[in-house]
Scaffold this motif. Sequence first.
Motif, PDB file in Angstrom:
ATOM      1  N   THR A   1      14.026  48.091  70.503  1.00 21.70           N
ATOM      2  CA  THR A   1      15.286  47.384  70.689  1.00 21.70           C
ATOM      3  C   THR A   1      15.309  46.101  69.878  1.00 21.70           C
ATOM      4  N   GLY A   2      16.360  45.930  69.135  1.00 16.81           N
ATOM      5  CA  GLY A   2      16.597  44.706  68.385  1.00 16.81           C
ATOM      6  C   GLY A   2      17.860  44.049  68.916  1.00 16.81           C
ATOM      7  N   LYS A   3      18.315  43.039  68.215  1.00 12.06           N
ATOM      8  CA  LYS A   3      19.523  42.330  68.635  1.00 12.06           C
ATOM      9  C   LYS A   3      20.752  43.236  68.575  1.00 12.06           C
ATOM     10  N   ARG A   4      20.807  44.103  67.557  1.00 11.94           N
ATOM     11  CA  ARG A   4      21.995  44.922  67.314  1.00 11.94           C
ATOM     12  C   ARG A   4      21.953  46.279  67.997  1.00 11.94           C
ATOM     13  N   MET A   5      20.762  46.892  68.065  1.00 12.11           N
ATOM     14  CA  MET A   5      20.699  48.253  68.601  1.00 12.11           C
ATOM     15  C   MET A   5      19.273  48.613  69.000  1.00 12.11           C
ATOM     16  N   SER A   6      19.172  49.730  69.724  1.00 15.63           N
ATOM     17  CA  SER A   6      17.884  50.345  70.045  1.00 15.63           C
ATOM     18  C   SER A   6      17.799  51.640  69.255  1.00 15.63           C
ATOM     19  N   LYS A   7      16.604  51.993  68.780  1.00 16.26           N
ATOM     20  CA  LYS A   7      16.448  53.268  68.074  1.00 16.26           C
ATOM     21  C   LYS A   7      16.563  54.442  69.034  1.00 16.26           C
ATOM     22  N   ILE A   8      16.072  54.242  70.280  1.00 10.92           N
ATOM     23  CA  ILE A   8      16.106  55.284  71.297  1.00 10.92           C
ATOM     24  C   ILE A   8      16.568  54.658  72.606  1.00 10.92           C
TER      25      ILE A   8
END
Length: 113
Positions: free
Chosen positions: A7-14
């Motif tokens: 999870t980053g600021k913009r989105m999660s990969k999963i």
Amino acid sequence: MIERIETGKRMSKIVKHQGTVYLCGQVGDGGSVAEQTRDCLGRVEALLERAGSSRERILQAVIWLADMADFAEMNAVWDAWVPEGHAPARACGEARLARPELRVEIIVTAACD
């Protein structure tokens, strides 16, 4: 419970929730749409495995092409990748992608443990 992975600021990969895994859109490297599709599907497969899922458990795929003229070339790679008897619900459309060199993006939802 909702589980978010990478999870980053913009989105999660999963994102996993109640037996379903949602992957962020995946793109691939390469010059041709076939090369990009193969690389993209390799990334999808790796994320599915990390989430406790697999190609056989894909429920839905949304595919964006920069140019629908690449539809047949992308489908040749897709058809070889999807396990026989496990084709998901799927949509494919044309869209301007995030960078000019990108020709395909795939978004997958799958069942998971």
